[in-house]
Design an enzyme around this catalytic site. Structure first.
Site, PDB file in Angstrom:
ATOM      1  N   THR A  13      40.923  46.054  36.557  1.00 43.07           N
ATOM      2  CA  THR A  13      42.216  46.750  36.648  1.00 43.07           C
ATOM      3  C   THR A  13      43.376  45.820  36.278  1.00 43.07           C
ATOM      4  O   THR A  13      44.173  46.126  35.382  1.00 43.07           O
ATOM      5  CB  THR A  13      42.405  47.280  38.088  1.00 43.07           C
ATOM      6  OG1 THR A  13      41.308  48.131  38.400  1.00 43.07           O
ATOM      7  CG2 THR A  13      43.694  48.068  38.218  1.00 43.07           C
ATOM      8  N   VAL A  14      43.477  44.667  36.937  1.00 44.04           N
ATOM      9  CA  VAL A  14      44.642  43.803  36.719  1.00 44.04           C
ATOM     10  C   VAL A  14      44.498  43.006  35.415  1.00 44.04           C
ATOM     11  O   VAL A  14      45.434  42.921  34.618  1.00 44.04           O
ATOM     12  CB  VAL A  14      44.846  42.848  37.918  1.00 44.04           C
ATOM     13  CG1 VAL A  14      46.098  42.002  37.711  1.00 44.04           C
ATOM     14  CG2 VAL A  14      44.934  43.636  39.219  1.00 44.04           C
ATOM     15  N   ALA A  33      60.532  35.092  26.957  1.00 43.38           N
ATOM     16  CA  ALA A  33      59.957  33.788  27.317  1.00 43.38           C
ATOM     17  C   ALA A  33      60.612  32.653  26.549  1.00 43.38           C
ATOM     18  O   ALA A  33      60.580  31.505  26.997  1.00 43.38           O
ATOM     19  CB  ALA A  33      58.448  33.792  27.046  1.00 43.38           C
ATOM     20  N   VAL A 130      50.920  39.884  45.949  1.00 40.81           N
ATOM     21  CA  VAL A 130      51.571  40.627  47.046  1.00 40.81           C
ATOM     22  C   VAL A 130      52.388  41.789  46.490  1.00 40.81           C
ATOM     23  O   VAL A 130      53.305  41.596  45.683  1.00 40.81           O
ATOM     24  CB  VAL A 130      52.509  39.696  47.868  1.00 40.81           C
ATOM     25  CG1 VAL A 130      53.138  40.477  49.026  1.00 40.81           C
ATOM     26  CG2 VAL A 130      51.747  38.489  48.390  1.00 40.81           C
ATOM     27  N   GLU A 188      40.423  48.091  46.794  1.00 37.32           N
ATOM     28  CA  GLU A 188      39.678  46.881  46.478  1.00 37.32           C
ATOM     29  C   GLU A 188      38.233  47.236  46.150  1.00 37.32           C
ATOM     30  O   GLU A 188      37.750  48.314  46.520  1.00 37.32           O
ATOM     31  CB  GLU A 188      39.689  45.931  47.690  1.00 37.32           C
ATOM     32  CG  GLU A 188      41.071  45.438  48.062  1.00 37.32           C
ATOM     33  CD  GLU A 188      41.725  44.680  46.916  1.00 37.32           C
ATOM     34  OE1 GLU A 188      41.177  43.669  46.477  1.00 37.32           O
ATOM     35  OE2 GLU A 188      42.790  45.117  46.457  1.00 37.32           O
ATOM     36  N   ASP A 199      43.192  43.133  53.518  1.00 36.39           N
ATOM     37  CA  ASP A 199      44.034  42.976  52.330  1.00 36.39           C
ATOM     38  C   ASP A 199      45.501  42.780  52.740  1.00 36.39           C
ATOM     39  O   ASP A 199      46.190  41.882  52.239  1.00 36.39           O
ATOM     40  CB  ASP A 199      43.872  44.229  51.449  1.00 36.39           C
ATOM     41  CG  ASP A 199      44.750  44.211  50.221  1.00 36.39           C
ATOM     42  OD1 ASP A 199      44.386  43.546  49.244  1.00 36.39           O
ATOM     43  OD2 ASP A 199      45.816  44.861  50.253  1.00 36.39           O
ATOM     44  N   LYS A 203      48.110  39.428  52.369  1.00 40.70           N
ATOM     45  CA  LYS A 203      49.466  39.475  51.795  1.00 40.70           C
ATOM     46  C   LYS A 203      50.500  39.006  52.818  1.00 40.70           C
ATOM     47  O   LYS A 203      51.448  38.291  52.476  1.00 40.70           O
ATOM     48  CB  LYS A 203      49.762  40.902  51.322  1.00 40.70           C
ATOM     49  CG  LYS A 203      48.884  41.328  50.145  1.00 40.70           C
ATOM     50  CD  LYS A 203      48.974  42.825  49.904  1.00 40.70           C
ATOM     51  CE  LYS A 203      48.065  43.284  48.779  1.00 40.70           C
ATOM     52  NZ  LYS A 203      47.907  44.737  48.714  1.00 40.70           N
TER      53      LYS A 203
HETATM   54  N1  HSE Z   1      43.871  47.380  47.249  1.00 40.53           N
HETATM   55  C1  HSE Z   1      45.216  46.935  47.159  1.00 40.53           C
HETATM   56  C2  HSE Z   1      46.112  48.021  47.717  1.00 40.53           C
HETATM   57  C3  HSE Z   1      45.554  46.647  45.731  1.00 40.53           C
HETATM   58  O1  HSE Z   1      45.651  49.139  47.915  1.00 40.53           O
HETATM   59  O2  HSE Z   1      47.267  47.763  47.977  1.00 40.53           O
HETATM   60  C4  HSE Z   1      46.743  45.789  45.561  1.00 40.53           C
HETATM   61  O3  HSE Z   1      46.618  44.575  46.214  1.00 40.53           O
END
Ligand code: HSE
Length: 429
Positions: A13-14, A33, A130, A188, A199, A203
């Site tokens: 995803t990321v 940049a 985060v 996740e 999670d 953060k």
């Molecule tokens: N699983 C995380 C969420 C993804 O639902 O916020 C982003 O960190």
């Protein structure tokens, strides 16, 4: 102008979103940049149809990206803390900057990784770790740089917020909503990280470290998930003028720092109470700026990639200088006293089932009164059908958690109480 050469590890995803941004908006990134930003390597253990990589060598051995001569910045988007840690350490040791979206890696190993980056004179940035697309670490590092920050609270898990929102508005079942969150790429790989609050605790660890200039201390975060919140709780909270949100809360006072993640009742008119779906929101309390609130997409492909790309641009703009999301040397972080949960004070929502008999309410009130806890509101629902028990909901005034726990135990041991009280903390920022 020398190009900044990027190796992205992970095409999920990321990573996929980052590759897409780097390949589809080269001119914009170069303008921002001050130099070309070029994708030179991708580390991917398998091909993905939703992330086609064009004209860039793909390494099946992810560590090869951290060794490649044509990579200046390694972007770590593989998740987990084993290979991701090895990759990050290798890249830093090889003099490469690292940008990571990995909150577990930073929350659990960030002190050591930041020290390594400083020792090697390279940059380590983790804005994407985060709250996805919200530039909250940059807000703390830059925007609030002149403030003493006394509190950070927020909705920092999009999946949890999506589930609670849909359970409330759509009257949908927990499992059904979770499956949809997974399909949408919010959850996740192991969704228990979202549901159990881990999670969010990762953060919060990062936010607290930056807010209070303390070392990253994941072990001190008290963590409760959303699995105990029932549709009844959502309904009763609504009747009392509250909504239930899963919050991360970090507060600093003379007594110490409290770090906690748990379901929380928020008054309907609180800003955070009105942040719904996959959105995240974070509230910072600065002594000069006052309270500020930041909201946006906390998860998902392009919102999180947006934060990764902003870090890459940070590195490009710094020229050869070292930048870090932390903004200060890791050695300047000072350990703080963690406040035990028994010492934390807040109002509480309690729900229990009791027999519908004279005197029950006064005994219940006595259990709270014996611990010095007063009642703010109380609801008793009429019995349903032939059920001889009734649901009782109590809202207390602010209480020390140790006292509240003793009162709950006393209530739970009353003969007339069938289901021991279930408690949820209340926050009224
Ligand atoms: N699983 C995380 C969420 C993804 O639902 O916020 C982003 O960190």
């Amino acid at each position: 102008m020398t190009a900044l050469r990027i190796g992205v590890c992970g095409n999920g995803t990321v990573g996929g979103g980052t590759i897409e941004m780097l390949q589809s908006r080269a001119a914009l990134l170069e303008a921002r940049a001050g130099c070309p930003v070029v994708l030179t390597r991708v580390g991917a253990r398998r091909d993905r149809d939703d992330c086609p990589v064009q004209d860039v060598p793909v390494e099946r051995d992810l560590l090869a990206v951290a060794r490649a001569d044509d990579v200046d910045v390694v972007v770590e988007c593989i998740g987990g803390t084993t290979l991701a840690r090895e990759l990050t350490e290798l890249a830093l040791n090889n003099g490469k900057a690292v940008v990571t979206a990995n909150k577990a890696l930073i929350a659990e190993h960030g002190n050591e990784l930041l020290a390594l980056a400083e020792a090697k004179g390279v940059s380590l940035l983790f804005e994407a770790a985060v709250a996805g697309g919200i530039p909250i670490l940059k807000a703390l590092r830059d925007g609030m740089a002149g403030n003493h920050v006394s509190g950070v609270s927020g909705i920092i898990n999009g999946t949890g917020n999506f589930i609670l929102t849909e359970m409330e508005s759509g009257k949908r079942a927990f499992d059904d909503v979770l499956a949809q969150a997974q399909e949408l790429g919010y959850a996740e790989a192991d969704p228990s990280f979202d549901i159990d609050g881990i999670d969010a605790a990762h953060k919060l660890t990062i936010l607290a470290s930056m807010a209070f200039a303390m070392p990253l201390d994941f072990a001190s975060v008290h963590c409760e998930g959303i699995g105990t919140v029932t549709p009844e709780d959502i309904q009763f909270a609504g009747e009392l003028g509250y909504r239930i949100k899963h919050l991360g809360i970090a507060r600093s006072s003379e007594q110490g720092v409290e770090l906690r993640v748990h379901p929380t009742l928020l008054p309907n008119d609180a800003l955070l109470a009105n942040v719904d779906g996959v959105l995240n929101a974070v509230r910072l309390e600065g002594d000069c700026a006052g309270p500020t609130v930041y909201s946006g997409a906390g998860a998902g492909r392009l919102p999180t990639a947006s934060a990764v790309v902003a870090d890459i641009i940070d590195i490009a703009r710094a020229g050869g200088n070292v930048v870090s999301s932390l903004g200060v040397p890791v050695a300047s972080l000072e350990p703080v006293t963690s406040l035990a949960m028994s010492e934390v004070r807040c109002p509480w929502y309690l729900r229990l089932k009791a027999q519908d008999k004279p005197g029950v309410m006064s005994r219940l009130a006595s259990c709270l009164g014996a611990e010095g806890i007063s009642i703010e509101a109380l609801i008793q629902k009429p019995p349903v059908g032939n059920d001889e028990t009734v649901s009782v909901v109590v809202l207390t005034n602010a209480a020390r958690e140790g006292d509240l726990r003793r009162a709950m135990a006393a209530i739970g041991s009353m003969d007339e109480v069938s289901d021991a009280p279930h408690g949820i903390r209340v926050d009224s920022p």
